[in-house]
Scaffold this motif. Structure first.
Motif, mmCIF file in Angstrom:
data_model
loop_
_atom_site.group_PDB
_atom_site.id
_atom_site.type_symbol
_atom_site.label_atom_id
_atom_site.label_comp_id
_atom_site.label_asym_id
_atom_site.label_seq_id
_atom_site.Cartn_x
_atom_site.Cartn_y
_atom_site.Cartn_z
ATOM 1 N N ASN A 1 -1.864 0.686 -2.125
ATOM 2 C CA ASN A 1 -0.533 1.218 -1.894
ATOM 3 C C ASN A 1 -0.473 2.694 -2.301
ATOM 4 O O ASN A 1 -0.837 3.042 -3.417
ATOM 5 C CB ASN A 1 0.487 0.404 -2.715
ATOM 6 N N VAL B 1 1.615 4.971 -3.575
ATOM 7 C CA VAL B 1 2.905 5.081 -4.238
ATOM 8 C C VAL B 1 3.340 6.536 -4.344
ATOM 9 O O VAL B 1 2.524 7.448 -4.289
ATOM 10 C CB VAL B 1 2.906 4.414 -5.636
ATOM 11 N N ARG C 1 -4.747 6.595 -7.759
ATOM 12 C CA ARG C 1 -4.547 5.157 -7.520
ATOM 13 C C ARG C 1 -5.321 4.342 -8.550
ATOM 14 O O ARG C 1 -4.818 3.343 -9.069
ATOM 15 C CB ARG C 1 -5.003 4.768 -6.117
ATOM 16 N N THR D 1 -0.185 -2.117 -5.357
ATOM 17 C CA THR D 1 -0.491 -0.982 -6.234
ATOM 18 C C THR D 1 -1.619 -1.358 -7.187
ATOM 19 O O THR D 1 -2.544 -0.560 -7.411
ATOM 20 C CB THR D 1 0.760 -0.548 -7.015
#
Length: 185
Positions: free
Chosen positions: A60, A62, A14, A55
């Motif tokens: 988030n 992803v 992340r 993000t």
């Protein structure tokens, strides 16, 4: 992987994705809104602005498909986004979402064999459900970056780069009691 009070999760993937997106945004001299527009594949399709911002804030989880979509829009490799500036071999830049899933499956299956674990034991080691483990070992589904990081951590490898290293060759293990190679299980 649990989020802190700010909603962030301690996950190097992340971190790398957010760092890369910010570096690209600054290099291109774009506002966040315009950066998010780069990820739209057609009207109404692609990343929503909210997904992009979450993000960027590392809030988030992803998936590889989303990272692949970002990579395609930015004309870089998935590996480039995931490793956050780490040096990569040229072959790593050729990997697709599908081939990364296959590499992850190979690593998991090789480690399970090396450690002589049953599937449920390997799932426990990785901290995933048996259903998720089955998807991972079969290179199926859409894998999240949190799952990739958790697998890397559980195997004692750098979550950001272990998928992009040359594969370790497993030691010969001989045949199982049915006279088959253990890889055929």
């Amino acid at each position: 992987m649990l989020p802190n009070e700010a909603g962030e999760v301690n996950n190097p993937l992340r971190d790398n994705i957010a760092w890369f997106l910010e570096a690209e945004r600054e290099k291109r001299e774009l506002l966040h809104q315009h950066m998010a527009e780069l990820f739209k594949t057609s009207p109404g399709q692609g990343l929503a602005y909210r997904t992009y911002i979450r993000t960027m804030r590392k809030q988030n989880n992803v998936t590889l498909r989303t990272v692949e979509q970002m990579a395609r829009a930015l004309e870089v490799s998935i590996a480039t986004i995931l490793v956050g500036g780490a040096k990569l071999q040229p072959w790593a830049h050729e990997l697709t979402e599908k081939s990364i899933r296959a590499r992850l499956a190979d690593i998991i299956n090789s480690e399970r064999e090396r450690r002589n674990l049953l599937r449920y034991q390997m799932a426990e080691l990785l901290g995933v459900s048996e259903i998720t483990f089955t998807k991972l070992e079969r290179a199926a589904g859409n894998i999240s970056v949190d799952t990739i990081a958790a697998v890397g951590d559980a195997l004692g490898r750098d979550p950001a780069t272990f998928l992009f290293r040359k594969r370790r060759q497993p030691a010969p293990t001989g045949l199982n009691r049915r006279g088959r190679s253990p890889r055929l299980r």
